[in-house]
Structure formats: structure tokens, C-alpha cells
Design an enzyme around this catalytic site. Sequence first.
Site, mmCIF file in Angstrom:
data_model
loop_
_atom_site.group_PDB
_atom_site.id
_atom_site.type_symbol
_atom_site.label_atom_id
_atom_site.label_comp_id
_atom_site.label_asym_id
_atom_site.label_seq_id
_atom_site.Cartn_x
_atom_site.Cartn_y
_atom_site.Cartn_z
ATOM 1 N N ASP A 12 -3.459 20.784 35.291
ATOM 2 C CA ASP A 12 -2.900 21.840 34.772
ATOM 3 C C ASP A 12 -3.634 21.749 33.090
ATOM 4 O O ASP A 12 -3.498 20.780 32.355
ATOM 5 C CB ASP A 12 -1.453 21.677 34.474
ATOM 6 C CG ASP A 12 -0.722 21.770 35.648
ATOM 7 O OD1 ASP A 12 -1.212 21.005 36.805
ATOM 8 O OD2 ASP A 12 0.276 22.471 36.015
ATOM 9 N N GLU A 41 -2.756 27.172 35.438
ATOM 10 C CA GLU A 41 -1.565 27.983 35.225
ATOM 11 C C GLU A 41 -1.065 28.292 33.877
ATOM 12 O O GLU A 41 -0.118 29.114 33.598
ATOM 13 C CB GLU A 41 -0.608 27.581 36.153
ATOM 14 C CG GLU A 41 0.023 26.191 35.648
ATOM 15 C CD GLU A 41 1.447 25.988 36.049
ATOM 16 O OE1 GLU A 41 2.146 26.974 36.989
ATOM 17 O OE2 GLU A 41 2.056 24.797 35.867
ATOM 18 N N ASN A 69 3.329 28.035 39.435
ATOM 19 C CA ASN A 69 4.494 29.073 39.191
ATOM 20 C C ASN A 69 4.286 29.898 38.120
ATOM 21 O O ASN A 69 4.919 30.851 37.868
ATOM 22 C CB ASN A 69 5.776 28.176 39.178
ATOM 23 C CG ASN A 69 5.899 27.061 38.268
ATOM 24 O OD1 ASN A 69 4.663 26.146 38.356
ATOM 25 N ND2 ASN A 69 6.628 26.865 37.226
ATOM 26 N N HIS A 70 3.538 29.365 36.974
ATOM 27 C CA HIS A 70 3.468 29.929 35.755
ATOM 28 C C HIS A 70 2.185 31.056 35.791
ATOM 29 O O HIS A 70 1.821 31.649 34.941
ATOM 30 C CB HIS A 70 3.161 29.060 34.695
ATOM 31 C CG HIS A 70 4.268 28.226 34.253
ATOM 32 N ND1 HIS A 70 5.356 29.030 33.650
ATOM 33 C CD2 HIS A 70 4.808 27.197 34.058
ATOM 34 C CE1 HIS A 70 6.477 28.240 33.587
ATOM 35 N NE2 HIS A 70 5.976 26.922 33.886
ATOM 36 N N HIS A 149 1.050 22.084 44.111
ATOM 37 C CA HIS A 149 1.661 22.286 42.804
ATOM 38 C C HIS A 149 3.185 22.091 43.006
ATOM 39 O O HIS A 149 4.058 23.031 43.467
ATOM 40 C CB HIS A 149 1.423 23.497 42.452
ATOM 41 C CG HIS A 149 1.759 23.707 40.872
ATOM 42 N ND1 HIS A 149 0.695 23.398 39.662
ATOM 43 C CD2 HIS A 149 2.552 24.531 40.292
ATOM 44 C CE1 HIS A 149 1.284 23.620 38.715
ATOM 45 N NE2 HIS A 149 2.568 24.227 38.968
ATOM 46 N N HIS A 175 1.415 19.966 38.497
ATOM 47 C CA HIS A 175 2.614 20.717 38.038
ATOM 48 C C HIS A 175 3.252 19.595 36.886
ATOM 49 O O HIS A 175 4.053 20.299 36.164
ATOM 50 C CB HIS A 175 3.546 21.170 39.134
ATOM 51 C CG HIS A 175 4.824 21.750 38.728
ATOM 52 N ND1 HIS A 175 4.911 22.820 37.796
ATOM 53 C CD2 HIS A 175 6.057 20.948 38.726
ATOM 54 C CE1 HIS A 175 6.387 23.046 37.719
ATOM 55 N NE2 HIS A 175 7.184 21.786 38.249
HETATM 56 FE FE LIG Z 1 1.757 23.184 34.420
HETATM 57 FE FE LIG Z 2 3.826 24.440 37.179
#
Ligand SMILES: [Fe+2]
Ligand SMILES: [Fe+2]
Length: 266
Positions: A12, A41, A69-70, A149, A175
Site C-alpha cells: 500500500d 488504494e 477497500n479504500h 488485501h 492492507h
Molecule cells: Fe491500505
Molecule cells: Fe486496505
Amino acid sequence: MKTELKVLFLGDMVGRIGRKTVEKFLNKNKTNYDFVIANVENASHGFGLTKKNHDELASYGINCMTSGNHIWDKKDIFEYIDSSEYLIRPLNYDKSVRGVGYRIFNDKFLVINLLGKTFMPHVECPFKALQALSEEISFEDKITIIDFHAEATAEKECMGYFAQSLGAKAVFGTHTHVQTADEKILNNSCAYITDAGYTGGTGGVIGMDYEISLKRILTSIPERFDVVDSKESVLCGVEVVFDNETNNPTSITRVFEKYKDEGNED
Ligand SMILES: [Fe+2]
Ligand SMILES: [Fe+2]
């Protein structure tokens, strides 16, 4: 034909300082790699990815952008996700969700993105989604790489063995933003690390401002997160060498570099 292919995977990337750190690293090292993947993300001010930053990252030499998720946090994602040639979002969102969950590059690299099910948004089961995809596309005849993730270490390790049993050649966790020291090759055919770590500013909490993070934890009241204000950064990921004939990984090595004077968030 090359006998081996070297892949760089970066975890990330957080904010401008993360993007600039990646730029600096790739300016120096891009020619060492045949294929570069980065999780994006958090690349735009810690949340999501704007079109402008998407194009900027493509210009640095990133071949595939994975997410999590982001990825939905910057609303212009919905304007360009269907036209991007680089970006994938987790496969196990509902079928009505925009974008794609996997992509094939140069008829050689199949990159799949999955979201975990423990302490994560409610999505379809990543194990069942991967199984279903493996029945549609053969994993064995490509270098099949998964960005998983997810939060829970046991779920991630379990995914490593499960994906390997389906023919995947690499499973990289993302993540948590914290690089783990458990890189290995599962059953001689699947490179694995529980988490590749993050690329971004140091001195905060997983790349974000400490004071705001603490306030959120103490009060349980949502407060807008901000990227850590730092001039120092880390770059975290793994590099994996694959045999070009068998597609099997022959080595996995952690990448962890420190940088200074990357400048503050803007
Ligand atoms: Fe992240
Ligand atoms: Fe995440």
C-alpha cells in the site's frame, strides 16, 4: 526468450510522500524488473486514487495497480475505472460493482485482487471467488499473482496454500501496512508473504498522523484521517524471480528501503 522474469510488488502506497518514494525508487531500479505491481488504494492523500495520480503512477513504470477497500474513496474512480488499463479492484465485490478483479498482461502475467473476509467489508467469500475464477481461466499456464488485501494473518496464510493448490504462483498480502518477515515459497510453486508492508511517511501510524489516530481510538468518534507530516519515508515490497518456462518462483526477497527529504503532503 528470457530464462527468468523478475517481478517487483509494492504494498500500500500512502499519499504524496508514498508516490514520490516509489518514483525515486523506480527511476533508479525500474530496468531491473520485467513487471512492476503496486497497491494504490491509499495513494491519493491516504484514501483512494484520483485519475491524476493514476496517470502519474503509470508514468513511473508501474505495469499493474492493485487495490482494496479504500479504492472507492475518491469519487472520480467511478469515472475512469472502466477505462484504466492498469487498475484492478478486489474480485469478490458484487458483480454489479464497476471495474475488474483480474487482468492479464502480455499473455504472461495474470494478476488477481481479492479482499479478505475477517474484519473487512462484507464481500463474497474470497476463497469461493478464486475457485470460481480458476474454473474459468487456467492459473497454471501463466504467472498468476494474487494481491490478497486482508487483515487476519491466518486467513492470509490459508489463502497462500489454497491459491497454490489452484495453480497460483504468488500470493502477496496487503492492507495492514506492516511488512512481515515470513516470505517463503509454498510447496516449491507459490511465493508468499503475509504482508508486503507500505510505502509512505514514517513517524506516524501506518503512514497516517498519530494524533488523529489516537483521538479516534480514544473517543471512537470518526475524525478525518490525515497522512503523516514527515520528511522521511520507507518503501516496502518484495521481489520475486520466476522461471519463465515453468512459471514457478525460484526466490522471494523482501525490499525495505528508507528515504529522506521526500517532502510533505500537498
Ligand atoms: Fe491500505
Ligand atoms: Fe486496505
